[in-house]
Design a protein around this motif. Structure first.
Motif, PDB file in Angstrom:
ATOM      1  N   UNK A 132      34.708  36.727  10.954  1.00 57.96           N
ATOM      2  CA  UNK A 132      34.445  35.293  10.886  1.00 57.96           C
ATOM      3  C   UNK A 132      32.963  35.100  10.617  1.00 57.96           C
ATOM      4  N   UNK A 133      32.668  34.422   9.519  1.00 55.58           N
ATOM      5  CA  UNK A 133      31.281  34.134   9.153  1.00 55.58           C
ATOM      6  C   UNK A 133      31.028  32.652   9.436  1.00 55.58           C
ATOM      7  N   UNK A 191      37.092  22.666  14.898  1.00 59.03           N
ATOM      8  CA  UNK A 191      38.148  23.541  15.413  1.00 59.03           C
ATOM      9  C   UNK A 191      38.927  24.131  14.252  1.00 59.03           C
ATOM     10  N   UNK A 192      39.305  25.390  14.405  1.00 60.01           N
ATOM     11  CA  UNK A 192      40.159  26.085  13.438  1.00 60.01           C
ATOM     12  C   UNK A 192      41.170  26.883  14.241  1.00 60.01           C
ATOM     13  N   UNK A 193      42.431  26.784  13.867  1.00 60.76           N
ATOM     14  CA  UNK A 193      43.479  27.537  14.561  1.00 60.76           C
ATOM     15  C   UNK A 193      44.313  28.271  13.526  1.00 60.76           C
ATOM     16  N   UNK A 194      44.516  29.568  13.750  1.00 60.74           N
ATOM     17  CA  UNK A 194      45.329  30.389  12.854  1.00 60.74           C
ATOM     18  C   UNK A 194      46.478  30.985  13.658  1.00 60.74           C
ATOM     19  N   UNK A 195      47.644  31.074  13.035  1.00 60.63           N
ATOM     20  CA  UNK A 195      48.774  31.717  13.706  1.00 60.63           C
ATOM     21  C   UNK A 195      49.713  32.301  12.668  1.00 60.63           C
ATOM     22  N   UNK A 196      50.471  33.290  13.082  1.00 60.10           N
ATOM     23  CA  UNK A 196      51.516  33.928  12.279  1.00 60.10           C
ATOM     24  C   UNK A 196      51.002  34.446  10.944  1.00 60.10           C
ATOM     25  N   UNK A 197      49.929  35.201  10.986  1.00 60.87           N
ATOM     26  CA  UNK A 197      49.393  35.835   9.783  1.00 60.87           C
ATOM     27  C   UNK A 197      50.094  37.176   9.617  1.00 60.87           C
ATOM     28  N   UNK A 198      50.586  37.455   8.416  1.00 59.44           N
ATOM     29  CA  UNK A 198      51.238  38.741   8.175  1.00 59.44           C
ATOM     30  C   UNK A 198      50.625  39.399   6.943  1.00 59.44           C
ATOM     31  N   UNK A 238      37.022  32.572   7.540  1.00 63.50           N
ATOM     32  CA  UNK A 238      37.792  33.616   8.211  1.00 63.50           C
ATOM     33  C   UNK A 238      38.332  34.558   7.148  1.00 63.50           C
ATOM     34  N   UNK A 239      38.118  35.842   7.378  1.00 63.08           N
ATOM     35  CA  UNK A 239      38.563  36.872   6.435  1.00 63.08           C
ATOM     36  C   UNK A 239      39.193  38.007   7.219  1.00 63.08           C
ATOM     37  N   UNK A 240      39.978  38.827   6.547  1.00 62.48           N
ATOM     38  CA  UNK A 240      40.479  40.069   7.129  1.00 62.48           C
ATOM     39  C   UNK A 240      40.046  41.216   6.239  1.00 62.48           C
ATOM     40  N   UNK A 241      39.557  42.269   6.850  1.00 66.31           N
ATOM     41  CA  UNK A 241      39.192  43.496   6.139  1.00 66.31           C
ATOM     42  C   UNK A 241      40.352  44.463   6.361  1.00 66.31           C
ATOM     43  N   UNK A 272      39.851  49.521   0.425  1.00 62.11           N
ATOM     44  CA  UNK A 272      39.582  48.487   1.419  1.00 62.11           C
ATOM     45  C   UNK A 272      39.493  47.167   0.672  1.00 62.11           C
ATOM     46  N   UNK A 273      40.202  46.173   1.180  1.00 64.28           N
ATOM     47  CA  UNK A 273      40.189  44.853   0.551  1.00 64.28           C
ATOM     48  C   UNK A 273      39.741  43.814   1.569  1.00 64.28           C
ATOM     49  N   UNK A 274      39.060  42.802   1.081  1.00 68.43           N
ATOM     50  CA  UNK A 274      38.681  41.671   1.916  1.00 68.43           C
ATOM     51  C   UNK A 274      39.541  40.490   1.485  1.00 68.43           C
ATOM     52  N   UNK A 275      40.336  39.987   2.410  1.00 70.09           N
ATOM     53  CA  UNK A 275      41.276  38.907   2.116  1.00 70.09           C
ATOM     54  C   UNK A 275      40.753  37.621   2.753  1.00 70.09           C
TER      55      UNK A 275
END
Length: 129
Positions: A95-96, A72-79, A9-12, A55-58
């Motif tokens: 998501x890859x 299973x993968x669960x993500x929450x409260x990402x800032x 899981x990444x954020x662009x 642009x950054x990939x985190x």
């Protein structure tokens, strides 16, 4: 069952303008002659060192999935904290997923024979502050 793989899981994240070069300065002087105020001076400066945004990939998580057939993968409260960013900022998730039967990802290299499927899923872009 028998299919393992990897989920990353990444954020662009993108920023319109880099305002890291903004410099603001103030100065002043007061003169006294014979105990009386005889002069007052103020000066200031403003330097706007603007550059195109980046642009950054985190990377958020990178998880190997066992071949038990359940994952299973669960993500929450990402800032996000975007320092030195001016103008419009946005982000989107990515998501890859790699699913494979008969493959190994040991030592960071993909090897083996069998069935392999890889897909990248992109979330809807959203505005940041």
């Amino acid at each position: 069952a028998g299919v393992g793989g990897n989920l990353a899981v990444k954020y662009i994240i993108g920023c319109q303008v880099d305002v890291g070069g903004v410099d603001l300065g103030f100065g002043g002087a007061i003169e006294f002659t014979g105990g009386m105020l005889s002069g007052l001076g103020l000066d200031g400066s403003l330097s706007l060192g603007l550059a195109p945004g980046q642009v950054a990939i985190v990377d958020i998580t990178d998880k190997d999935l066992s071949d038990s057939g359940v994952a299973a993968v669960q993500l929450s409260q990402i800032s996000f904290n975007l320092n030195k960013c001016g103008g419009y900022a946005s982000a989107r998730s990515a998501v890859k997923v790699i699913g494979a039967k008969g493959y190994s990802t040991d030592d960071g290299a993909l090897s083996g024979e069998g069935t392999l499927i890889q897909s990248t899923l992109y979330g809807k872009p959203f505005s940041i502050g």
